[in-house]
Design a protein around this motif. Structure first.
Motif, PDB file in Angstrom:
ATOM      1  N   TRP A 595       0.882  -1.401  -0.334  1.00  0.00           N
ATOM      2  CA  TRP A 595       0.137  -0.874  -0.244  1.00  0.00           C
ATOM      3  C   TRP A 595       1.002   1.117   0.083  1.00  0.00           C
ATOM      4  O   TRP A 595       0.835   1.897  -0.436  1.00  0.00           O
ATOM      5  CB  TRP A 595      -0.960  -0.144   1.059  1.00  0.00           C
ATOM      6  CG  TRP A 595      -2.433   0.778   1.013  1.00  0.00           C
ATOM      7  CD1 TRP A 595      -1.507   2.553   2.377  1.00  0.00           C
ATOM      8  CD2 TRP A 595      -2.576   1.791   0.193  1.00  0.00           C
ATOM      9  NE1 TRP A 595      -2.210   2.946   2.158  1.00  0.00           N
ATOM     10  CE2 TRP A 595      -3.491   2.888   0.832  1.00  0.00           C
ATOM     11  CE3 TRP A 595      -3.077   1.107  -1.007  1.00  0.00           C
ATOM     12  CZ2 TRP A 595      -4.016   3.365   0.334  1.00  0.00           C
ATOM     13  CZ3 TRP A 595      -4.193   1.569  -1.350  1.00  0.00           C
ATOM     14  CH2 TRP A 595      -5.168   3.016  -1.303  1.00  0.00           C
ATOM     15  N   PRO A 596       2.081   1.720   0.651  1.00  0.00           N
ATOM     16  CA  PRO A 596       2.814   2.415   0.270  1.00  0.00           C
ATOM     17  C   PRO A 596       3.272   3.082  -1.242  1.00  0.00           C
ATOM     18  O   PRO A 596       3.196   3.898  -1.371  1.00  0.00           O
ATOM     19  CB  PRO A 596       3.628   2.365   1.793  1.00  0.00           C
ATOM     20  CG  PRO A 596       3.361   1.474   2.671  1.00  0.00           C
ATOM     21  CD  PRO A 596       1.966   0.345   1.894  1.00  0.00           C
ATOM     22  N   ILE A 597       4.007   1.639  -1.176  1.00  0.00           N
ATOM     23  CA  ILE A 597       3.936   2.087  -2.902  1.00  0.00           C
ATOM     24  C   ILE A 597       2.470   2.968  -3.714  1.00  0.00           C
ATOM     25  O   ILE A 597       2.641   3.630  -4.988  1.00  0.00           O
ATOM     26  CB  ILE A 597       3.957   0.618  -3.753  1.00  0.00           C
ATOM     27  CG1 ILE A 597       5.805   0.386  -2.778  1.00  0.00           C
ATOM     28  CG2 ILE A 597       4.531   0.947  -5.326  1.00  0.00           C
ATOM     29  CD1 ILE A 597       5.429  -1.161  -3.389  1.00  0.00           C
ATOM     30  N   VAL A 598       1.216   2.398  -3.286  1.00  0.00           N
ATOM     31  CA  VAL A 598       0.516   2.991  -3.633  1.00  0.00           C
ATOM     32  C   VAL A 598       0.179   4.593  -3.543  1.00  0.00           C
ATOM     33  O   VAL A 598      -0.172   5.237  -4.754  1.00  0.00           O
ATOM     34  CB  VAL A 598      -1.282   2.468  -3.664  1.00  0.00           C
ATOM     35  CG1 VAL A 598      -2.257   3.008  -3.945  1.00  0.00           C
ATOM     36  CG2 VAL A 598      -1.149   0.623  -4.501  1.00  0.00           C
ATOM     37  N   HIS A 599       0.151   4.606  -2.198  1.00  0.00           N
ATOM     38  CA  HIS A 599       0.215   6.040  -1.852  1.00  0.00           C
ATOM     39  C   HIS A 599       1.154   6.652  -2.896  1.00  0.00           C
ATOM     40  O   HIS A 599       1.053   8.031  -3.168  1.00  0.00           O
ATOM     41  CB  HIS A 599       0.629   5.955  -0.546  1.00  0.00           C
ATOM     42  CG  HIS A 599       0.374   7.542   0.197  1.00  0.00           C
ATOM     43  ND1 HIS A 599       0.060   8.470   0.410  1.00  0.00           N
ATOM     44  CD2 HIS A 599       1.692   8.360   0.500  1.00  0.00           C
ATOM     45  CE1 HIS A 599      -0.027   9.340   0.804  1.00  0.00           C
ATOM     46  NE2 HIS A 599       1.330   9.722   1.045  1.00  0.00           N
ATOM     47  N   ASN A 600       2.806   6.866  -2.480  1.00  0.00           N
ATOM     48  CA  ASN A 600       3.024   7.896  -3.030  1.00  0.00           C
ATOM     49  C   ASN A 600       3.182   7.542  -4.520  1.00  0.00           C
ATOM     50  O   ASN A 600       3.361   8.491  -5.464  1.00  0.00           O
ATOM     51  CB  ASN A 600       5.098   6.496  -3.353  1.00  0.00           C
ATOM     52  CG  ASN A 600       5.425   6.657  -1.423  1.00  0.00           C
ATOM     53  OD1 ASN A 600       4.707   7.766  -1.075  1.00  0.00           O
ATOM     54  ND2 ASN A 600       6.025   5.534  -1.310  1.00  0.00           N
ATOM     55  N   SER A 601       3.254   6.697  -5.867  1.00  0.00           N
ATOM     56  CA  SER A 601       2.683   6.793  -6.727  1.00  0.00           C
ATOM     57  C   SER A 601       1.133   7.570  -6.735  1.00  0.00           C
ATOM     58  O   SER A 601       1.226   8.571  -8.224  1.00  0.00           O
ATOM     59  CB  SER A 601       2.297   5.432  -7.480  1.00  0.00           C
ATOM     60  OG  SER A 601       1.493   5.082  -8.963  1.00  0.00           O
TER      61      SER A 601
END
Length: 724
Positions: A595-601
Motif C-alpha cells: 500500500w505505501p507504493i500505491v500512496h507514493n505513486s
C-alpha cells in the motif's frame, strides 16, 4: 492521428478481447484445463467428477463475471490475503477517482477544448484528436478557468478518497497482525553480521551474546547454514534415522529424531540414543562438527515475548553498526533462505550495483521507445527517408501502423523488463520473498513511468522538432508542450496494453500451453507445478499504477482518454478478482505492505499533473490559472506529509501497544509455553522431502488454508532445478 485511426485501434482490441473472453469461458469448462484455471486443489476435485462430454462445455458463458462481481472483500482476504485486498482496493480507488474525473472533464472541459478556437470543424471521424485536447484552446482564453477548477476538484477528490482508503486498509493491517493465531515471526529476530571468534563457533557467539544482554527474554536460536554440504548432511541424518528406527521401539525417540538441528531441534538431540548404537552416535557427532564448519554469520533468534523481539530488532546492538545487525524476521514460508547467507558487509555494494544496472537498463530502452515513436510520426520519417513513401500511401495501412502497431511493439519490448528487475531485486539481497517482490515492483514502476511516459513524450518531441534541447533550462515548458502532443499514443497504449493484456491474463496462454504439453504430448497428468503460480504483484501493480498516472496527467489536458481508462479498470476489477479466487495460489504475503507504493505513486501522479498543468497554463499565457495551481501543489505535498506521519508507519512496523496486549493476553491464557515449544520447529531451512517443510511449520489460519492447495511455486522450481 484522427478519430478513425483511434476507432480502428479500438475495434481491433475489442475484437481480441471478445475472442479471448469467449475462449476463456469455454476452456475453463474443460476438465483437462481445471489445473490451469482453478488451482491444484480444485483440479483434483474436478477431475473426480468424470470427463463426460456435454454441449454446455462448448458454449461461452458469463457465470465467472457474476461470481467475480459478487465476491466480497472477506472472500478475497480468505483466498489471497491482505495483499490481494490491497491490490483490488487500488483498482476500486482508481475507478472512483476517474469516474469523478470523467464526469467533470467530459461535461465541462471537453466541450471547451473542442470549441477552443474559431475554426471549421470536420465530420467527427475525420477530426484530429488534437481538437479534443487543451492544445486547441487559444491563448489568454478565459475558459482555462474551467480547467483549473476541474484540476482542483480532481485533486481534492483524490485526496479525500485516498484518506478513506488509508483508514480502511490500516484497520485491515492491524486486524492482520492481531486476528490470526500466533505467528512465529512476531517472536523471531534475524541477526546478521555475527563477529567471528577463533575460540567459539557462530552458534556459541549468539548464545553468549543474547544470553548475556537479553537474559530475561532470550529463548533460543537457530543458525543459518550454507546450502551445499548441509543437504548432504540431511541425507545422512535421514539414513541414521532409518537405522535407529529399526532398533528403537520408544515412540518419543522417533519424534525427537524427526527434528534436526537445522529446524529448531536441539543441537545434541542425538544424545537420547542408547549406548548400543555407538557407531550411530559417532556419525551424529561428525555431522554436528560439520554443521559448525558450515555455519553462516546469520541466525534466527527466538524471544519469549513479541515486545522483546520488537525491541531487539530495532535497537543498535553494538558500537560497530556492521556487527550484530538485527531485523524483524519474515514468516516461515516467506523467508528467502539463499540471501540470509550473504555477508552483511556486501549488501550496500549489491544495492549500489543493482541500482546502476537498473539505470543502465532504463537508458538502453531509449532505442525501442524511439522506434515506437517513429511509427507515430510517419510524416516526419517520410521526409527524412523518402524510400518509405511508396509503402505508406494506403490509408488503412497508415491507420493500423499509427493506431495499433506502436503500442504492440512497445508491449513486446516490455516483456523483458519484469524478469530483469526481479533478477536485480534478488541480487540486492532481500531476506524475504515478499520484500523481493516489493523491490521489483518499485523498480518496474519507476521504469514504466520514466520510459513509457517520459521516454515516449520526449522522444516524440525530438522526432517532431530536432531543437528539443535548445532551451534545456525550461524543462516544465518542454514537458507542457510535449505531453499533450502524445495523447494519441497513450490512448492506443491503454487499448493495447490495457484491454488486450487483461484478456491474455484471463486466458493464461503459458500455463495453458504447458498443461497441454504435459497432458497430451508427454502423457504426464500428475505434475503439480503445471499451470499454478503465485500472483505477480511485481508486474500487475506497476501496470495498474502506470495507467493511473496516465489518467491523472491527461484528465484535464485530454479528457477523451478517461472513458478508455474506466473500461480498463472495470475489466481489471473483474479479471483480477476471478484470478485471485480461482487461479493463483498464495503461500506467503507481506500483510498489505504494497500500500505505501500505491500512496507514493498517487501523490506523485497528482503533483506531476499539477506541475504540467501549471506549465500548460503558462504557455497559454493564463497567469491567473497558472498562479492558482501553486497553492494546490503545496496543499498536496502537505497532505502527503500528513499521511506519511499518520498512516504509513503502521505498514513499516508492528505497533508496540498491540504486541504488548497480545503478550498479556497469551500470558493470561497460558499459551506462551505452547508458543515457545512451537518456535523450536517453526523455521526449517532444508527438508529431505518436498512436503517436509510444510509439515514442520506451524501455520496461521491463512497459511493452513493455502497449504492444502499447493506448495510454493518458486520453491518447487528451485527443487526441480536441483534435481536436474
Amino acid at each position: 492521428m484522427d478519430i478513425s485511426s483511434l476507432l480502428t485501434s479500438a475495434g481491433i482490441n475489442i475484437a481480441f478481447c471478445a475472442v479471448f473472453i469467449s475462449l476463456y469461458s469455454v476452456l475453463r469448462k474443460q476438465p483437462s484445463n481445471s489445473s490451469v484455471y482453478f488451482g491444484q486443489r480444485l483440479a483434483q476435485l474436478r477431475s473426480k467428477e468424470g470427463d463426460g462430454f456435454t454441449f454446455d462445455r462448448l458454449i461461452p458463458s458469463a457465470n465467472w463475471i457474476i461470481k467475480a462481481w459478487k465476491a466480497s472483500d472477506e472472500e478475497i482476504l480468505a483466498c489471497g490475503g491482505l495483499d490481494a485486498v490491497v491490490f483490488l482496493r487500488t483498482i476500486v480507488f482508481s475507478i472512483r477517482i476517474f469516474s469523478v474525473a470523467a464526469t467533470i472533464c467530459i461535461l465541462l472541459v471537453l466541450p471547451l477544448n473542442y470549441f477552443g478556437k474559431e475554426m471549421q470543424h470536420h465530420h467527427i471521424p475525420s477530426e484530429s484528436l488534437d481538437v479534443f485536447t487543451i492544445v486547441n484552446v487559444k491563448e489568454r482564453s478565459q475558459w482555462l478557468w474551467a480547467h483549473c477548477l476541474a484540476l482542483y476538484i480532481i485533486s481534492f477528490s483524490a485526496c479525500l478518497l485516498l484518506y478513506f482508503e488509508h483508514k480502511n486498509i490500516t484497520k485491515m493491517r492491524l486486524v492482520h497482525i492481531t486476528g490470526f493465531s500466533p505467528s512465529p515471526s512476531h517472536f523471531t529476530v534475524l541477526v546478521r553480521g555475527i563477529p567471528w571468534t577463533p575460540k567459539d563457533s557462530y552458534s556459541d557467539s549468539v548464545r553468549n551474546f543474547f544470553g548475556k544482554y537479553y537474559a530475561s527474554s532470550y529463548l533460543s536460536h537457530q543458525m543459518v547454514y550454507r546450502s551445499g554440504i548441509v543437504q548432504q548432511l540431511m541425507r545422512d541424518a535421514s539414513k541414521i534415522y532409518e537405522m535407529i528406527s529399526l532398533n528403537s521401539t520408544e515412540p518419543h525417540c522417533r519424534s525427537n529424531l524427526l527434528r534436526c538441528c537445522l529446524c529448531g531441534g536441539k543441537t545434541h538431540s542425538f544424545k537420547i540414543l542408547s549406548n548400543e548404537s555407538e557407531s550411530i552416535r559417532q556419525r551424529s557427532d561428525s555431522i554436528d562438527s560439520d554443521l559448525r564448519e558450515k555455519e553462516c554469520a546469520a541466525a534466527l533468534v527466538f524471544f519469549r515475548t513479541r515486545y522483546a523481539a520488537l525491541v531487539a530488532s530495532r535497537v543498535l546492538q553494538s558500537s560497530n553498526p556492521m556487527h550484530w545487525v538485527t531485523d524483524r524476521a519474515p514468516g516461515p514460508l516467506d523467508v528467502y533462505w539463499k540471501n540470509l547467507c550473504i555477508p552483511y558487509k556486501q549488501l550496500w555494494i549489491r544495492k549500489l550495483a543493482t541500482r546502476i544496472a537498473s539505470i543502465v537498463l532504463t537508458l538502453l530502452f531509449i532505442g525501442p521507445v524511439g522506434f515506437v515513436q517513429g511509427l507515430l510520426h510517419l510524416e516526419g520519417l517520410q521526409k527524412r527517408f523518402p524510400f518509405l513513401r511508396g509503402d505508406l500511401k494506403n490509408k488503412y495501412i497508415i491507420r493500423v501502423v499509427t493506431g495499433y502497431l506502436p503500442s504492440v511493439v512497445l508491449m513486446i519490448f516490455l516483456y523483458a523488463v519484469p524478469p530483469a528487475m526481479m533478477l536485480f531485486s534478488t541480487i540486492e539481497g532481500p531476506i524475504s520473498r515478499s520484500d523481493r517482490k516489493r523491490s521489483a515492483c518499485t523498480k518496474i514502476l519507476y521504469f514504466f513511468i520514466w520510459n513509457i511516459f517520459f521516454g515516449n513524450v520526449l522522444s516524440g518531441r525530438v522526432i517532431e522538432r530536432l531543437s528539443v534541447f535548445s532551451r534545456p533550462g525550461d524543462v516544465t515548458a518542454l514537458l507542457a508542450t510535449a505531453v499533450p502532443a502524445q495523447t494519441t499514443f497513450f490512448m492506443t497504449y491503454v487499448l493495447t496494453s490495457g484491454w488486450a493484456s487483461l484478456s491474455s491474463e484471463l486466458m493464461q496462454p503459458y500455463a495453458l500451453l504447458s498443461n497441454f504439453c504435459y497432458k497430451f504430448i508427454l502423457r504426464y497428468n500428475d505434475d503439480p507445478s503445471c499451470g499454478v503460480y503465485s500472483f505477480p504483484y511485481h508486474t500487475e501493480l506497476p501496470r495498474v499504477l502506470l495507467f493511473g498516472f496516465i489518467g491523472f496527467v491527461y484528465s484535464v489536458m485530454a479528457p477523451l482518454i478517461l472513458p478508455f481508462l474506466l473500461v480498463y479498470f472495470f475489466l481489471a476489477n473483474l479479471v483480477y478478482r476471478n484470478q485471485i479466487l480461482n487461479v493463483y495460489v498464495t503461500k506467503y504475503q507481506s500483510g498489505g505492505r504494497f500500500w505505501p507504493i500505491v500512496h507514493n505513486s498517487t501523490i506523485c501522479s497528482l503533483v506531476m499533473t499539477q506541475i504540467l498543468s501549471m506549465g500548460v497554463f503558462g504557455l497559454k499565457k493564463s497567469t491567473v490559472a497558472s498562479g492558482f495551481t501553486i497553492p494546490l501543489i503545496i496543499l498536496t505535498l502537505l497532505y502527503n506529509e500528513f499521511c506519511r506521519q499518520r498512516f504509513i508507519p503502521v505498514f513499516k512496523d508492528h505497533p508496540a501497544q498491540v504486541l504488548i496486549d497480545m503478550d498479556q493476553k497469551d500470558a493470561q491464557c497460558g499459551m506462551l509455553e505452547e508458543i515457545h515449544e512451537q518456535l523450536r520447529s517453526a523455521y526449517c531451512q532444508f527438508a529431505s522431502t518436498p512436503n517436509e517443510l510444510d509439515k514442520s511449520v506451524p501455520l496461521n489460519h491463512f497459511e493452513e488454508g493455502q497449504r492444502a492447495i499447493l506448495q510454493d511455486p518458486e520453491d518447487m522450481m528451485s527443487r526441480n532445478k536441483s534435481r536436474r
